[in-house]
Design a protein around this motif. Sequence first.
Motif, PDB file in Angstrom:
ATOM      1  N   ALA A  62       0.839  -1.198   0.000  1.00 10.73           N
ATOM      2  CA  ALA A  62       0.000   0.000   0.000  1.00 10.73           C
ATOM      3  C   ALA A  62       0.874   1.247   0.000  1.00 10.73           C
ATOM      4  O   ALA A  62       0.576   2.232  -0.708  1.00 10.73           O
ATOM      5  N   VAL A  63       1.957   1.261   0.776  1.00  7.56           N
ATOM      6  CA  VAL A  63       2.856   2.416   0.819  1.00  7.56           C
ATOM      7  C   VAL A  63       3.524   2.603  -0.541  1.00  7.56           C
ATOM      8  O   VAL A  63       3.614   3.715  -1.075  1.00  7.56           O
ATOM      9  N   ALA A  64       3.964   1.524  -1.138  1.00  4.56           N
ATOM     10  CA  ALA A  64       4.617   1.587  -2.455  1.00  4.56           C
ATOM     11  C   ALA A  64       3.628   2.096  -3.500  1.00  4.56           C
ATOM     12  O   ALA A  64       3.972   2.915  -4.368  1.00  4.56           O
ATOM     13  N   ALA A  65       2.381   1.658  -3.418  1.00  3.38           N
ATOM     14  CA  ALA A  65       1.349   2.097  -4.361  1.00  3.38           C
ATOM     15  C   ALA A  65       1.073   3.583  -4.184  1.00  3.38           C
ATOM     16  O   ALA A  65       0.897   4.312  -5.171  1.00  3.38           O
ATOM     17  N   ARG A  66       1.030   4.042  -2.911  1.00  4.77           N
ATOM     18  CA  ARG A  66       0.795   5.469  -2.667  1.00  4.77           C
ATOM     19  C   ARG A  66       1.956   6.311  -3.209  1.00  4.77           C
ATOM     20  O   ARG A  66       1.748   7.369  -3.795  1.00  4.77           O
ATOM     21  N   ARG A  67       3.174   5.829  -3.031  1.00  8.82           N
ATOM     22  CA  ARG A  67       4.342   6.548  -3.564  1.00  8.82           C
ATOM     23  C   ARG A  67       4.282   6.621  -5.089  1.00  8.82           C
ATOM     24  O   ARG A  67       4.532   7.663  -5.683  1.00  8.82           O
ATOM     25  N   ARG A  68       3.950   5.490  -5.676  1.00 13.51           N
ATOM     26  CA  ARG A  68       3.852   5.426  -7.142  1.00 13.51           C
ATOM     27  C   ARG A  68       2.733   6.359  -7.624  1.00 13.51           C
ATOM     28  O   ARG A  68       2.896   7.087  -8.596  1.00 13.51           O
ATOM     29  N   THR A  69       1.612   6.363  -6.957  1.00  9.94           N
ATOM     30  CA  THR A  69       0.487   7.239  -7.303  1.00  9.94           C
ATOM     31  C   THR A  69       0.898   8.690  -7.155  1.00  9.94           C
ATOM     32  O   THR A  69       0.596   9.523  -8.022  1.00  9.94           O
ATOM     33  N   GLN A  70       1.597   9.012  -6.059  1.00  9.71           N
ATOM     34  CA  GLN A  70       2.047  10.393  -5.849  1.00  9.71           C
ATOM     35  C   GLN A  70       3.042  10.803  -6.932  1.00  9.71           C
ATOM     36  O   GLN A  70       2.984  11.919  -7.439  1.00  9.71           O
ATOM     37  N   THR A  71       3.922   9.905  -7.315  1.00  6.72           N
ATOM     38  CA  THR A  71       4.884  10.185  -8.387  1.00  6.72           C
ATOM     39  C   THR A  71       4.154  10.466  -9.696  1.00  6.72           C
ATOM     40  O   THR A  71       4.481  11.406 -10.419  1.00  6.72           O
ATOM     41  N   LEU A  72       3.139   9.649  -9.973  1.00  9.47           N
ATOM     42  CA  LEU A  72       2.349   9.857 -11.190  1.00  9.47           C
ATOM     43  C   LEU A  72       1.608  11.192 -11.140  1.00  9.47           C
ATOM     44  O   LEU A  72       1.546  11.918 -12.135  1.00  9.47           O
ATOM     45  N   ARG A  73       1.048  11.537  -9.967  1.00 15.31           N
ATOM     46  CA  ARG A  73       0.376  12.826  -9.825  1.00 15.31           C
ATOM     47  C   ARG A  73       1.355  13.975 -10.049  1.00 15.31           C
ATOM     48  O   ARG A  73       1.029  14.964 -10.717  1.00 15.31           O
ATOM     49  N   ASP A  74       2.541  13.856  -9.475  1.00 15.21           N
ATOM     50  CA  ASP A  74       3.563  14.889  -9.659  1.00 15.21           C
ATOM     51  C   ASP A  74       3.946  15.018 -11.137  1.00 15.21           C
ATOM     52  O   ASP A  74       4.097  16.131 -11.653  1.00 15.21           O
ATOM     53  N   ASP A  75       4.088  13.868 -11.819  1.00 13.53           N
ATOM     54  CA  ASP A  75       4.416  13.885 -13.253  1.00 13.53           C
ATOM     55  C   ASP A  75       3.302  14.558 -14.064  1.00 13.53           C
ATOM     56  O   ASP A  75       3.565  15.371 -14.951  1.00 13.53           O
ATOM     57  N   VAL A  76       2.057  14.252 -13.758  1.00 10.66           N
ATOM     58  CA  VAL A  76       0.916  14.857 -14.462  1.00 10.66           C
ATOM     59  C   VAL A  76       0.885  16.354 -14.203  1.00 10.66           C
ATOM     60  O   VAL A  76       0.668  17.156 -15.122  1.00 10.66           O
ATOM     61  N   THR A  77       1.114  16.770 -12.962  1.00  7.31           N
ATOM     62  CA  THR A  77       1.129  18.200 -12.624  1.00  7.31           C
ATOM     63  C   THR A  77       2.232  18.920 -13.389  1.00  7.31           C
ATOM     64  O   THR A  77       2.017  20.004 -13.945  1.00  7.31           O
ATOM     65  N   ARG A  78       3.414  18.317 -13.451  1.00  6.20           N
ATOM     66  CA  ARG A  78       4.550  18.899 -14.171  1.00  6.20           C
ATOM     67  C   ARG A  78       4.241  18.983 -15.676  1.00  6.20           C
ATOM     68  O   ARG A  78       4.498  19.995 -16.325  1.00  6.20           O
ATOM     69  N   LEU A  79       3.645  17.924 -16.223  1.00  2.00           N
ATOM     70  CA  LEU A  79       3.291  17.924 -17.645  1.00  2.00           C
ATOM     71  C   LEU A  79       2.240  18.987 -17.961  1.00  2.00           C
ATOM     72  O   LEU A  79       2.305  19.649 -18.993  1.00  2.00           O
ATOM     73  N   ARG A  80       1.271  19.150 -17.055  1.00  2.48           N
ATOM     74  CA  ARG A  80       0.258  20.198 -17.241  1.00  2.48           C
ATOM     75  C   ARG A  80       0.911  21.581 -17.260  1.00  2.48           C
ATOM     76  O   ARG A  80       0.577  22.431 -18.082  1.00  2.48           O
ATOM     77  N   ALA A  81       1.819  21.813 -16.338  1.00  2.37           N
ATOM     78  CA  ALA A  81       2.510  23.100 -16.262  1.00  2.37           C
ATOM     79  C   ALA A  81       3.340  23.329 -17.532  1.00  2.37           C
ATOM     80  O   ALA A  81       3.323  24.438 -18.098  1.00  2.37           O
ATOM     81  N   ASP A  82       4.048  22.293 -17.989  1.00  2.00           N
ATOM     82  CA  ASP A  82       4.846  22.408 -19.211  1.00  2.00           C
ATOM     83  C   ASP A  82       3.948  22.698 -20.423  1.00  2.00           C
ATOM     84  O   ASP A  82       4.252  23.566 -21.245  1.00  2.00           O
ATOM     85  N   LEU A  83       2.846  21.975 -20.518  1.00  2.00           N
ATOM     86  CA  LEU A  83       1.907  22.173 -21.624  1.00  2.00           C
ATOM     87  C   LEU A  83       1.314  23.577 -21.584  1.00  2.00           C
ATOM     88  O   LEU A  83       1.201  24.244 -22.619  1.00  2.00           O
ATOM     89  N   SER A  84       0.966  24.051 -20.400  1.00  2.00           N
ATOM     90  CA  SER A  84       0.417  25.393 -20.257  1.00  2.00           C
ATOM     91  C   SER A  84       1.442  26.439 -20.680  1.00  2.00           C
ATOM     92  O   SER A  84       1.104  27.404 -21.374  1.00  2.00           O
ATOM     93  N   ALA A  85       2.696  26.255 -20.305  1.00  2.00           N
ATOM     94  CA  ALA A  85       3.760  27.196 -20.686  1.00  2.00           C
ATOM     95  C   ALA A  85       3.969  27.175 -22.197  1.00  2.00           C
ATOM     96  O   ALA A  85       4.136  28.236 -22.820  1.00  2.00           O
ATOM     97  N   GLN A  86       3.937  26.002 -22.797  1.00  2.00           N
ATOM     98  CA  GLN A  86       4.097  25.901 -24.251  1.00  2.00           C
ATOM     99  C   GLN A  86       2.923  26.566 -24.971  1.00  2.00           C
ATOM    100  O   GLN A  86       3.104  27.241 -25.985  1.00  2.00           O
ATOM    101  N   ARG A  87       1.723  26.385 -24.457  1.00  2.00           N
ATOM    102  CA  ARG A  87       0.544  27.006 -25.063  1.00  2.00           C
ATOM    103  C   ARG A  87       0.653  28.531 -24.994  1.00  2.00           C
ATOM    104  O   ARG A  87       0.379  29.226 -25.966  1.00  2.00           O
ATOM    105  N   ARG A  88       1.068  29.065 -23.809  1.00  2.00           N
ATOM    106  CA  ARG A  88       1.243  30.511 -23.677  1.00  2.00           C
ATOM    107  C   ARG A  88       2.293  31.019 -24.662  1.00  2.00           C
ATOM    108  O   ARG A  88       2.094  32.040 -25.326  1.00  2.00           O
TER     109      ARG A  88
END
Length: 186
Positions: A7-33
């Motif tokens: 469960a801890v490993a899954a939460r870490r993996r989920t958090q990593t994926l959330r962080d990656d999605v957040t970073r990708l959203r920010a990058d995409l938003s910057a590219q769009r601007r």
Amino acid sequence: LGGAGIAVAARRRTQTLRDDVTRLRADLSAQRRSSDESRAVQDLILSTMQDGILLFDPAGITAFANVALDRLMGVRPAGTAQLFPPSLREAVERTASDRTPVSALIEVGEPVRVLRVVVTPAGDDGSVLVVARDVTEARRIDAIRRDFVANASHELKTPAASIQAAAETLHQAAADDPDAVAHFSA
């Protein structure tokens, strides 16, 4: 690793994926601007040009036309089929098929304006770029200049002919009657 470890490993993996999605959203938003800003600068430049710009896609459909083109041509064509005069349409079609630039003078509108158009291939896909410049005033000034030179030349012919006749008379008198030369040259 027991159930708690998984469960801890899954939460870490989920958090990593959330962080990656957040970073990708920010990058995409910057590219769009950045893209929007570049497009705004491009549109500003093209809209303030005095020359008309017209871009046809490979199918002959208008992909872009600036404000100056509307002013110069009077109408924005939807595609090559709506181009007027026919000589312009033929130039665009020839450039699209041969991929060679064409330059021409055309007359449009009422009152008539003379446009110098340069039609060039745009890219390798069959797109064609038309750049139109109003040369009406330059041609009018050139016609005035030609008329002035023709009139001045005509007006100078009569005095020049008189001077030439007098010079020939003096030359002849110098041979025939040298005493008369002093009288006629004064």
